[in-house]
Motif scaffolding. Structure first.
Motif, short mmCIF file in Angstrom:
data_model
loop_
_atom_site.label_atom_id
_atom_site.label_comp_id
_atom_site.label_asym_id
_atom_site.label_seq_id
_atom_site.Cartn_x
_atom_site.Cartn_y
_atom_site.Cartn_z
N UNK A 90 0.88 -1.17 0.00
CA UNK A 90 0.00 0.00 0.00
C UNK A 90 0.91 1.22 0.00
N UNK A 91 1.00 1.90 -1.16
CA UNK A 91 1.95 3.02 -1.26
C UNK A 91 1.47 4.24 -0.50
N UNK A 92 0.16 4.47 -0.44
CA UNK A 92 -0.40 5.60 0.32
C UNK A 92 -1.77 5.17 0.86
N UNK A 93 -1.80 4.81 2.11
CA UNK A 93 -3.04 4.28 2.71
C UNK A 93 -4.16 5.33 2.75
N UNK A 94 -3.81 6.60 2.70
CA UNK A 94 -4.83 7.66 2.74
C UNK A 94 -5.68 7.67 1.47
N UNK A 95 -5.13 7.05 0.41
CA UNK A 95 -5.85 6.99 -0.87
C UNK A 95 -6.50 5.62 -1.09
#
Length: 400
Positions: A90-95
């Motif tokens: 998961x490179x950016x969990x906020x997305x």
């Protein structure tokens, strides 16, 4: 947030996880070294060995993180075990809709980047993950992912080794208990067998002395056979008991022994046999070893040198040499010799290569097997050299 689902073989997976007996154990340097290496290779502040049980993910190693567990509902690793054939990144969990409102994303430790490799046991079941975490978006190179996989594999090897060690210890405990039971049974059985055998032998001897004139030659031969057979069986029982006792014998502590005195003491056991001569030479005065064990070895070898000797006087020479890392002791006789093809056989349990000894009795095939067992337990080796009609020389070593 989307909570991870239970694994499709959850009960079986949990059972295997518990078999490692690792949950809630203290930190271990072998695991901590792996997470430290992973954080360094991947350039992340956090690296974890995470084991997923029923309600939580527990960290066997937590590099860069103060806590040792989090609820399973919040865990990224809970998702990893449901995709055991993939690298979970998961490179950016906020997305990501699965994690954007997750408490460990919004709050500490702020899991923005996550990469996890499933920890899969030998049965193909995932028990957790090896992961790296960052609090900012990130990507990993293919080399970094390959290194993470290698570290995951090494983690599983440690866990499998732990399991095998535990199983081995459990097996050893069971074997020790079984051996104690067998030994106890052997002693009881031997005692119960020896008494009636002694009675049979004694009655046969009494019959021979008092009634031999009343029976024909064939009857006398049968009575003699009964006595010799019962004596032989009693000797075999004694030999087996001696063989079984060697392990206990070797638990005694080593001590300094004057070898000349030891030889004199042993020679006195055979002094009544005026058909033997025992000489001794040595390059040292004393040795440090287990006294009971060395006595048992020498008594067996000397007794054999006398029993199986075909000369009028059995000449026996004992020699002690002190080498750098071991003692070398030999017992040489002037007997009939041993065929080269029988060198190995004579040390095997119940193997007898001579039809009878000088007293007309057949050996049990236990004595030399016992000697070999004791010598090897003392860290040494034993071998024989022989020349037919001229004699044999048994040489054994003992570690210093």
């Amino acid at each position: 947030m989307i909570a991870p689902e239970k694994h499709r073989r959850e009960d079986e997976r949990i059972k295997f996880l518990e078999s490692y007996s690792i949950l809630d154990t203290l930190p271990e340097i072998d695991y901590d070294n792996l997470t430290a290496i992973a954080a360094e290779i991947c350039g992340t502040p956090i690296s974890l060995i995470s084991l997923v049980d029923q309600d939580r993910q527990w960290f066997k190693s937590h590099h860069g993180l103060d806590i040792s567990e989090t609820p399973r509902n919040f865990s990224f690793c809970g998702h990893v075990i449901n995709e055991p054939d993939n690298v979970f990144i998961v490179e950016d969990s906020r997305q990501d809709e699965r994690f954007h409102d997750n408490p460990i994303v919004l709050g500490e430790p702020k899991v923005i980047f996550y990469a996890g490799i499933p920890l899969i046991n030998e049965k193909g079941l995932p028990i957790g993950s090896f992961c790296v975490i960052d609090n900012q978006p990130k990507t990993l190179s293919q080399n970094q992912i390959s290194s993470l996989k290698a570290l995951s594999d090494q983690t599983m090897k440690l866990l499998e080794l732990r399991l095998k060690t535990a199983e081995l210890k459990n097996t050893m405990v069971k074997l020790e208990k079984k051996n104690e039971e067998l030994e106890r049974f052997a002693k009881i059985a031997a005692h119960d067998l020896k008494s009636p055998l002694a009675n049979v032998s004694g009655l046969a001897e009494f019959f021979i002395e008092n009634y031999s004139s009343s029976i024909d030659e064939e009857g006398q031969e049968i009575i003699h056979l009964i006595k010799s057979s019962s004596d032989k069986l009693r000797q075999m029982i004694d030999g087996l008991l001696e063989y079984s006792k060697t392990d206990h014998m070797l638990t005694e502590n080593e001590r300094e022994i004057n070898f000349q005195i030891l030889i004199d003491e042993i020679s006195n056991l055979f002094i009544f046999k005026n058909n033997c001569s025992i000489t001794f030479k040595s390059s040292t005065d004393s040795i440090k070893t287990n006294k009971t064990a060395i006595e048992q070895i020498l008594i067996n070898l000397i007794a054999n040198a006398i029993k199986y000797n075909d000369k009028e006087i059995a000449e026996i020479e004992i020699e002690l040499l002190e080498e750098e890392s071991f003692y070398k002791i030999s017992v040489k006789d002037n007997g009939p010799g041993i065929l080269k093809e029988d060198y190995k056989r004579i040390f095997q349990l119940f193997e007898v290569v001579s039809n009878q000894d000088r007293f007309g009795e057949k050996g049990s095939g236990i004595g030399l097997a016992t000697v070999k067992k004791i010598v090897e337990e003392l860290g040494g080796t034993i071998y024989v050299e022989s020349e037919m009609e001229k004699g044999s020389k048994f040489t054994f070593t003992i570690a210093r």
